[in-house]
Design an enzyme around this catalytic site. Structure first.
Site, PDB file in Angstrom:
ATOM      1  N   ASN A   8       0.864  -1.186   0.000  1.00 49.07           N
ATOM      2  CA  ASN A   8       0.000   0.000   0.000  1.00 49.07           C
ATOM      3  C   ASN A   8       0.899   1.235   0.000  1.00 49.07           C
ATOM      4  O   ASN A   8       1.510   1.551   1.021  1.00 49.07           O
ATOM      5  CB  ASN A   8      -0.893  -0.034   1.260  1.00 49.07           C
ATOM      6  CG  ASN A   8      -1.656   1.268   1.459  1.00 49.07           C
ATOM      7  OD1 ASN A   8      -1.800   2.068   0.536  1.00 49.07           O
ATOM      8  ND2 ASN A   8      -2.145   1.481   2.674  1.00 49.07           N
ATOM      9  N   LYS A  10       0.056   4.266  -0.187  1.00 53.58           N
ATOM     10  CA  LYS A  10      -0.596   5.460   0.381  1.00 53.58           C
ATOM     11  C   LYS A  10      -0.405   6.639  -0.589  1.00 53.58           C
ATOM     12  O   LYS A  10      -0.390   6.421  -1.782  1.00 53.58           O
ATOM     13  CB  LYS A  10      -0.040   5.753   1.768  1.00 53.58           C
ATOM     14  CG  LYS A  10       0.038   4.509   2.660  1.00 53.58           C
ATOM     15  CD  LYS A  10       0.268   4.841   4.084  1.00 53.58           C
ATOM     16  CE  LYS A  10       0.540   3.575   4.857  1.00 53.58           C
ATOM     17  NZ  LYS A  10       0.309   3.690   6.258  1.00 53.58           N
ATOM     18  N   HIS A  93      -9.373   1.199   5.504  1.00 57.19           N
ATOM     19  CA  HIS A  93      -8.042   1.431   6.088  1.00 57.19           C
ATOM     20  C   HIS A  93      -8.184   2.411   7.252  1.00 57.19           C
ATOM     21  O   HIS A  93      -8.987   3.339   7.194  1.00 57.19           O
ATOM     22  CB  HIS A  93      -7.091   1.985   5.022  1.00 57.19           C
ATOM     23  CG  HIS A  93      -5.663   1.976   5.467  1.00 57.19           C
ATOM     24  ND1 HIS A  93      -5.150   2.933   6.311  1.00 57.19           N
ATOM     25  CD2 HIS A  93      -4.643   1.117   5.215  1.00 57.19           C
ATOM     26  CE1 HIS A  93      -3.869   2.655   6.550  1.00 57.19           C
ATOM     27  NE2 HIS A  93      -3.539   1.553   5.893  1.00 57.19           N
ATOM     28  N   GLU A 162      -5.037  -4.959  10.971  1.00 57.85           N
ATOM     29  CA  GLU A 162      -4.032  -3.911  11.116  1.00 57.85           C
ATOM     30  C   GLU A 162      -4.283  -3.139  12.412  1.00 57.85           C
ATOM     31  O   GLU A 162      -5.087  -2.186  12.421  1.00 57.85           O
ATOM     32  CB  GLU A 162      -4.105  -2.945   9.933  1.00 57.85           C
ATOM     33  CG  GLU A 162      -3.850  -3.583   8.597  1.00 57.85           C
ATOM     34  CD  GLU A 162      -3.279  -2.596   7.594  1.00 57.85           C
ATOM     35  OE1 GLU A 162      -2.201  -2.863   7.076  1.00 57.85           O
ATOM     36  OE2 GLU A 162      -3.901  -1.547   7.363  1.00 57.85           O
ATOM     37  N   SER A 204       3.650  -2.021  10.334  1.00 57.40           N
ATOM     38  CA  SER A 204       5.122  -1.976  10.477  1.00 57.40           C
ATOM     39  C   SER A 204       5.804  -3.288  10.098  1.00 57.40           C
ATOM     40  O   SER A 204       6.800  -3.684  10.716  1.00 57.40           O
ATOM     41  CB  SER A 204       5.508  -1.543  11.894  1.00 57.40           C
ATOM     42  OG  SER A 204       5.058  -0.228  12.146  1.00 57.40           O
TER      43      SER A 204
HETATM   44  C1  PEP Z   1      -0.637   0.183   5.956  1.00 55.59           C
HETATM   45  O1  PEP Z   1      -0.642   1.286   5.458  1.00 55.59           O
HETATM   46  O2  PEP Z   1      -1.572  -0.577   5.710  1.00 55.59           O
HETATM   47  C2  PEP Z   1       0.493  -0.227   6.795  1.00 55.59           C
HETATM   48  C3  PEP Z   1       0.428  -1.389   7.384  1.00 55.59           C
HETATM   49  O3  PEP Z   1       1.526   0.658   6.925  1.00 55.59           O
HETATM   50  P1  PEP Z   1       2.987   0.351   7.570  1.00 55.59           P
HETATM   51  O4  PEP Z   1       3.474  -0.944   6.991  1.00 55.59           O
HETATM   52  O5  PEP Z   1       3.831   1.518   7.129  1.00 55.59           O
HETATM   53  O6  PEP Z   1       2.808   0.268   9.043  1.00 55.59           O
END
Ligand code: PEP
Length: 246
Positions: A8, A10, A93, A162, A204
């Protein structure tokens, strides 16, 4: 079931960066048993369509609007995403829930609109730190999954767990927390008529922790934010998914 590693991006990435990323992935990036997908910003969907499909990588979007067309300035419809080559769309999200204020009702409407157009939603769910500390994690996840109540269980769906406190913070959930929470999510999905639904972990994920996270029972892949922006770290996570699947 093939593991999915989905990136993702973003609100990151311009055309030149995207093209360089794709080139750096090499010719046959996806190992056996691992499916790769990328969710770039809307502006990069059409330009990446051919390049990614040539490498066997699925394309997805980070959001969609629920109306099919019309006077909705600034919105993108499910049909537009299909036209741009998308298979997946991320829904719910935490950044959209928390920054834009998307409710479970809105997410349910987007889910239905996505299915009606042949998209596979990746439904994100997760608790805030305060909710985890108050012992409310399962209640929050149950509420977020309740939008699946009464939906056709034959329609394609991936869920991504998440925890909000782990997204973009460098604080990954422990393998015990991931195992326990994924077990609850699978139980709940079975109750909702989706015993075989794929569940990803996100928050992360990086090349150093990916293998242990994806080796947790009930984890069938990863939704990766920051670490998916560079081809080398994204590929290291894909390789880790392959090792965890072996
Ligand atoms: C996300 O945007 O879904 C995500 C898990 O971000 P990150 O891996 O940067 O924590």
């Amino acid at each position: 079931m093939r593991r999915l590693v989905a990136g993702n991006w973003k609100m990151n990435g311009i055309l030149a960066e995207a093209m360089q990323f794709v080139e750096e992935l090499g010719d046959n990036p996806a190992p056996e048993h691992v499916e790769m997908a990328l969710m770039p910003p809307f502006t990069l969907l059409h330009p990446l369509k051919e390049a990614l499909s040539a490498k066997g990588i699925a394309l997805g979007a980070q959001n969609v609007y629920f109306e099919p067309k019309g006077a909705f300035t600034g919105s993108i419809s499910p049909l537009m995403l299909r036209d741009a080559g998308c298979h997946y769309v991320i829904l719910g999200h935490s950044e959209r829930r928390n920054i834009i204020g998307e409710t479970d009702d809105v997410i349910r409407t987007k889910l239905q609109a996505s299915w009606a157009t042949g998209l596979e939603p990746i439904l994100c769910i997760g608790e805030h730190l305060k909710e985890r500390e108050a012992g409310k994690t399962n209640a929050v996840l149950k509420r977020q999954l309740a939008i699946l109540e009464g939906t056709d269980s034959g329609l394609p769906l991936t869920v991504a767990y998440e925890p909000v406190w782990a997204i973009g913070t460098g604080h990954t959930a422990t393998t015990d927390q991931v195992t326990e929470t994924h077990a609850f999510i699978h139980e709940e999905l079975a109750r909702l008529g989706r015993p075989h639904c794929r569940v990803l972990y996100g928050g992360s994920v990086n090349p150093g922790n990916a293998e242990s996270l994806m080796a947790c029972p009930g984890v069938e892949g990863a939704l990766v934010g920051g670490a998916s922006l560079k081809a080398d770290s994204f590929m290291e996570i894909v390789q880790a998914a392959a090792r965890a699947a072996a």
